[in-house]
Scaffold this active site. Structure first.
Site, PDB file in Angstrom:
ATOM      1  N   GLY A  52       0.859  -1.180   0.000  1.00  0.00           N
ATOM      2  CA  GLY A  52       0.000   0.000   0.000  1.00  0.00           C
ATOM      3  C   GLY A  52       0.889   1.223   0.000  1.00  0.00           C
ATOM      4  CD  GLU A  53       1.974   6.543   0.807  1.00  0.00           C
ATOM      5  OE1 GLU A  53       3.034   7.032   0.383  1.00  0.00           O
ATOM      6  OE2 GLU A  53       1.532   6.783   1.948  1.00  0.00           O
ATOM      7  CB  SER A  54       5.546   2.635   3.576  1.00  0.00           C
ATOM      8  OG  SER A  54       6.151   3.592   2.745  1.00  0.00           O
ATOM      9  CB  CYS A  84       5.002  -3.950  -1.383  1.00  0.00           C
ATOM     10  SG  CYS A  84       5.472  -2.858  -2.718  1.00  0.00           S
ATOM     11  NE  ARG A 115       7.391   5.702   0.327  1.00  0.00           N
ATOM     12  CZ  ARG A 115       6.627   6.685   0.694  1.00  0.00           C
ATOM     13  NH1 ARG A 115       7.118   7.656   1.426  1.00  0.00           N
ATOM     14  NH2 ARG A 115       5.378   6.715   0.348  1.00  0.00           N
ATOM     15  CB  ILE A 143       2.708  -2.756  -7.439  1.00  0.00           C
ATOM     16  CG1 ILE A 143       2.104  -3.987  -8.136  1.00  0.00           C
ATOM     17  CG2 ILE A 143       1.843  -1.512  -7.688  1.00  0.00           C
ATOM     18  CD1 ILE A 143       0.754  -4.427  -7.580  1.00  0.00           C
ATOM     19  NE  ARG A 144       2.229   3.035  -6.504  1.00  0.00           N
ATOM     20  CZ  ARG A 144       2.104   3.034  -5.182  1.00  0.00           C
ATOM     21  NH1 ARG A 144       3.017   3.634  -4.423  1.00  0.00           N
ATOM     22  NH2 ARG A 144       1.083   2.472  -4.595  1.00  0.00           N
ATOM     23  CG  HIS A 179       2.520  -6.924  -4.118  1.00  0.00           C
ATOM     24  ND1 HIS A 179       1.872  -6.335  -3.047  1.00  0.00           N
ATOM     25  CD2 HIS A 179       3.164  -5.921  -4.765  1.00  0.00           C
ATOM     26  CE1 HIS A 179       2.110  -5.045  -3.047  1.00  0.00           C
ATOM     27  NE2 HIS A 179       2.887  -4.762  -4.068  1.00  0.00           N
ATOM     28  CD  GLU A 181       0.463  -9.330  -1.481  1.00  0.00           C
ATOM     29  OE1 GLU A 181       1.518  -9.966  -1.288  1.00  0.00           O
ATOM     30  OE2 GLU A 181       0.437  -8.087  -1.607  1.00  0.00           O
TER      31      GLU A 181
HETATM   32  N1  GLN Z   1       6.641   2.213  -2.680  1.00  0.00           N
HETATM   33  C1  GLN Z   1       5.425   2.162  -1.914  1.00  0.00           C
HETATM   34  C2  GLN Z   1       5.574   2.899  -0.597  1.00  0.00           C
HETATM   35  O1  GLN Z   1       6.372   3.640  -0.379  1.00  0.00           O
HETATM   36  C3  GLN Z   1       5.002   0.746  -1.657  1.00  0.00           C
HETATM   37  C4  GLN Z   1       4.302   0.199  -2.886  1.00  0.00           C
HETATM   38  C5  GLN Z   1       3.469  -1.007  -2.603  1.00  0.00           C
HETATM   39  O2  GLN Z   1       3.247  -1.394  -1.476  1.00  0.00           O
HETATM   40  N2  GLN Z   1       2.932  -1.589  -3.662  1.00  0.00           N
HETATM   41  O3  GLN Z   1       4.868   2.803   0.309  1.00  0.00           O
END
Ligand code: GLN
Length: 196
Positions: A52-54, A84, A115, A143-144, A179, A181
Protein backbone atom coordinates in the site's frame (compact mmCIF):
# COMPACT_ATOMS: atom_id res chain seq x y z
CA UNK A 1 -3.75 -20.80 14.00
CA UNK A 2 -4.95 -17.24 13.77
CA UNK A 3 -3.05 -14.96 11.40
CA UNK A 4 -3.60 -11.22 11.69
CA UNK A 5 -3.64 -9.02 8.60
CA UNK A 6 -2.96 -5.32 9.14
CA UNK A 7 -6.11 -3.76 7.71
CA UNK A 8 -5.66 0.00 7.73
CA UNK A 9 -4.79 0.59 4.06
CA UNK A 10 -3.50 -1.34 1.04
CA UNK A 11 -4.19 -4.75 -0.49
CA UNK A 12 -5.82 -6.22 2.61
CA UNK A 13 -8.35 -8.57 1.00
CA UNK A 14 -5.65 -10.06 -1.24
CA UNK A 15 -3.59 -10.82 1.88
CA UNK A 16 -6.56 -12.38 3.63
CA UNK A 17 -7.28 -14.55 0.57
CA UNK A 18 -3.63 -15.60 0.14
CA UNK A 19 -3.21 -16.54 3.81
CA UNK A 20 -6.43 -18.57 3.72
CA UNK A 21 -5.41 -20.28 0.47
CA UNK A 22 -1.96 -21.08 1.86
CA UNK A 23 -3.50 -22.52 5.03
CA UNK A 24 -5.78 -24.70 2.95
CA UNK A 25 -3.03 -25.85 0.59
CA UNK A 26 -0.66 -26.58 3.48
CA UNK A 27 -3.28 -28.43 5.54
CA UNK A 28 -3.15 -25.87 8.38
CA UNK A 29 -6.39 -25.20 10.21
CA UNK A 30 -7.01 -21.62 11.17
CA UNK A 31 -8.29 -18.28 9.99
CA UNK A 32 -7.34 -14.67 9.50
CA UNK A 33 -8.09 -11.71 11.79
CA UNK A 34 -8.11 -8.13 10.52
CA UNK A 35 -5.94 -5.91 12.72
CA UNK A 36 -7.05 -2.28 13.04
CA UNK A 37 -7.27 -1.47 16.71
CA UNK A 38 -5.27 -2.00 19.86
CA UNK A 39 -5.87 -5.48 21.14
CA UNK A 40 -6.73 -6.99 17.74
CA UNK A 41 -3.33 -8.68 17.78
CA UNK A 42 -3.88 -10.32 21.13
CA UNK A 43 -5.35 -13.55 19.73
CA UNK A 44 -3.02 -13.73 16.71
CA UNK A 45 -0.13 -16.13 16.31
CA UNK A 46 1.37 -14.36 13.29
CA UNK A 47 0.86 -11.19 11.26
CA UNK A 48 1.06 -10.06 7.66
CA UNK A 49 1.50 -6.42 6.65
CA UNK A 50 0.16 -5.67 3.14
CA UNK A 51 1.42 -3.46 0.38
CA UNK A 52 0.00 0.00 0.00
CA UNK A 53 1.48 3.30 1.04
CA UNK A 54 4.06 2.93 3.77
CA UNK A 55 3.71 6.49 5.09
CA UNK A 56 -0.07 6.14 5.44
CA UNK A 57 0.05 2.66 6.97
CA UNK A 58 2.71 3.80 9.46
CA UNK A 59 0.74 6.91 10.51
CA UNK A 60 -2.47 4.95 11.01
CA UNK A 61 -0.69 2.26 13.02
CA UNK A 62 0.98 4.86 15.25
CA UNK A 63 -2.31 6.73 15.76
CA UNK A 64 -4.22 3.58 16.79
CA UNK A 65 -1.46 2.26 19.03
CA UNK A 66 -1.22 -0.96 17.00
CA UNK A 67 2.34 0.08 16.05
CA UNK A 68 3.48 -0.51 19.66
CA UNK A 69 1.58 -3.80 19.84
CA UNK A 70 3.40 -5.07 16.74
CA UNK A 71 6.82 -4.09 18.09
CA UNK A 72 6.07 -5.80 21.41
CA UNK A 73 4.73 -9.00 19.86
CA UNK A 74 7.65 -9.17 17.43
CA UNK A 75 10.04 -9.00 20.39
CA UNK A 76 8.15 -11.96 21.85
CA UNK A 77 8.80 -13.91 18.64
CA UNK A 78 5.61 -13.48 16.61
CA UNK A 79 6.29 -14.27 12.93
CA UNK A 80 5.60 -11.38 10.53
CA UNK A 81 5.44 -11.26 6.72
CA UNK A 82 5.57 -7.76 5.22
CA UNK A 83 5.10 -7.24 1.50
CA UNK A 84 6.11 -4.08 -0.35
CA UNK A 85 4.97 -1.23 1.94
CA UNK A 86 4.93 -3.84 4.73
CA UNK A 87 8.52 -4.72 3.89
CA UNK A 88 9.52 -1.04 4.09
CA UNK A 89 8.00 -0.79 7.57
CA UNK A 90 9.93 -3.84 8.82
CA UNK A 91 13.29 -2.25 7.95
CA UNK A 92 15.61 -0.57 10.42
CA UNK A 93 16.81 1.97 7.89
CA UNK A 94 14.91 3.92 5.22
CA UNK A 95 15.99 6.21 2.39
CA UNK A 96 15.76 10.02 2.12
CA UNK A 97 12.06 9.82 1.26
CA UNK A 98 11.32 7.81 4.37
CA UNK A 99 13.22 10.38 6.43
CA UNK A 100 11.64 13.42 4.74
CA UNK A 101 8.14 12.07 5.29
CA UNK A 102 8.99 11.24 8.93
CA UNK A 103 7.73 7.72 8.34
CA UNK A 104 8.19 5.77 11.54
CA UNK A 105 9.56 2.31 10.76
CA UNK A 106 8.91 -0.73 12.94
CA UNK A 107 12.69 -1.26 12.74
CA UNK A 108 12.53 -5.02 13.27
CA UNK A 109 14.79 -6.30 10.48
CA UNK A 110 18.49 -5.62 9.94
CA UNK A 111 18.04 -4.13 6.51
CA UNK A 112 17.95 -0.82 4.64
CA UNK A 113 15.31 -0.06 2.01
CA UNK A 114 14.93 2.33 -0.91
CA UNK A 115 11.23 3.04 -0.82
CA UNK A 116 10.49 3.54 -4.52
CA UNK A 117 13.56 1.93 -6.09
CA UNK A 118 11.58 0.18 -8.85
CA UNK A 119 8.68 2.61 -8.88
CA UNK A 120 10.74 5.30 -10.50
CA UNK A 121 11.75 3.05 -13.37
CA UNK A 122 8.51 1.26 -14.14
CA UNK A 123 5.34 1.49 -12.11
CA UNK A 124 4.71 -2.22 -12.13
CA UNK A 125 6.02 -5.39 -13.72
CA UNK A 126 6.31 -9.12 -13.26
CA UNK A 127 9.57 -11.03 -13.13
CA UNK A 128 10.71 -14.56 -12.41
CA UNK A 129 13.00 -14.34 -9.39
CA UNK A 130 15.06 -17.24 -8.11
CA UNK A 131 14.27 -17.72 -4.41
CA UNK A 132 16.77 -19.59 -2.22
CA UNK A 133 15.46 -23.01 -1.29
CA UNK A 134 12.56 -22.98 -3.79
CA UNK A 135 12.34 -24.50 -7.25
CA UNK A 136 12.37 -21.79 -9.93
CA UNK A 137 10.55 -19.91 -11.23
CA UNK A 138 8.85 -17.77 -8.61
CA UNK A 139 6.65 -15.28 -10.47
CA UNK A 140 6.92 -12.02 -8.57
CA UNK A 141 4.65 -9.01 -9.05
CA UNK A 142 6.31 -5.64 -8.39
CA UNK A 143 4.16 -2.52 -7.92
CA UNK A 144 5.99 0.76 -7.22
CA UNK A 145 8.29 -1.59 -5.42
CA UNK A 146 11.00 -0.87 -2.90
CA UNK A 147 14.41 -2.52 -2.94
CA UNK A 148 16.33 -3.86 0.01
CA UNK A 149 19.66 -2.14 -0.52
CA UNK A 150 21.62 -3.69 2.34
CA UNK A 151 21.26 -6.37 4.99
CA UNK A 152 23.42 -6.97 8.03
CA UNK A 153 23.40 -8.92 11.28
CA UNK A 154 20.93 -11.77 11.33
CA UNK A 155 19.07 -10.77 8.16
CA UNK A 156 19.66 -13.02 5.13
CA UNK A 157 18.89 -12.22 1.50
CA UNK A 158 16.77 -14.90 -0.19
CA UNK A 159 16.16 -13.40 -3.63
CA UNK A 160 17.70 -10.75 -5.84
CA UNK A 161 16.68 -8.89 -8.95
CA UNK A 162 19.67 -7.21 -10.56
CA UNK A 163 21.59 -5.46 -7.76
CA UNK A 164 18.61 -5.31 -5.45
CA UNK A 165 17.67 -7.76 -2.73
CA UNK A 166 13.93 -8.37 -3.11
CA UNK A 167 13.27 -10.97 -0.40
CA UNK A 168 14.92 -11.25 3.01
CA UNK A 169 14.35 -13.21 6.16
CA UNK A 170 15.47 -12.69 9.72
CA UNK A 171 14.35 -15.59 11.84
CA UNK A 172 10.57 -15.56 11.52
CA UNK A 173 10.39 -12.09 10.00
CA UNK A 174 10.01 -11.97 6.22
CA UNK A 175 10.23 -8.90 3.98
CA UNK A 176 9.25 -9.13 0.29
CA UNK A 177 9.60 -6.17 -2.08
CA UNK A 178 7.09 -7.88 -4.38
CA UNK A 179 3.59 -9.19 -3.75
CA UNK A 180 3.48 -12.97 -3.20
CA UNK A 181 -0.22 -12.50 -2.34
CA UNK A 182 -0.93 -11.53 -5.96
CA UNK A 183 0.84 -14.09 -8.12
CA UNK A 184 -0.97 -17.22 -6.96
CA UNK A 185 2.33 -18.83 -5.94
CA UNK A 186 1.79 -19.53 -2.24
CA UNK A 187 5.19 -21.02 -1.39
CA UNK A 188 6.45 -18.00 0.55
CA UNK A 189 3.21 -17.88 2.55
CA UNK A 190 3.49 -21.60 3.23
CA UNK A 191 7.10 -21.35 4.38
CA UNK A 192 6.01 -18.49 6.65
CA UNK A 193 3.03 -20.44 8.07
CA UNK A 194 5.12 -23.53 8.71
CA UNK A 195 6.98 -21.59 11.41
CA UNK A 196 3.83 -20.32 13.13
N1 GLN B 1 6.64 2.21 -2.68
C1 GLN B 1 5.42 2.16 -1.91
C2 GLN B 1 5.57 2.90 -0.60
O1 GLN B 1 6.37 3.64 -0.38
C3 GLN B 1 5.00 0.75 -1.66
C4 GLN B 1 4.30 0.20 -2.89
C5 GLN B 1 3.47 -1.01 -2.60
O2 GLN B 1 3.25 -1.39 -1.48
N2 GLN B 1 2.93 -1.59 -3.66
O3 GLN B 1 4.87 2.80 0.31
Amino acid sequence: MRVGVVAVQGDVSEHVDAVRAAMKAGGFSGDTVTVRRRGDLAGCHALTIPGGESTTISKLLVRSGVFEDIVRRAAEGMPILGTCAGCILLAKEGDDQVRQTHTKLLALMDMAVDRNAFGRQRESFEAAVPVDGMDPPFRAVFIRAPAITRVWGACEPLARLGDAIVLARQGDLWGACFHPELSGDLRIHQAFLERV
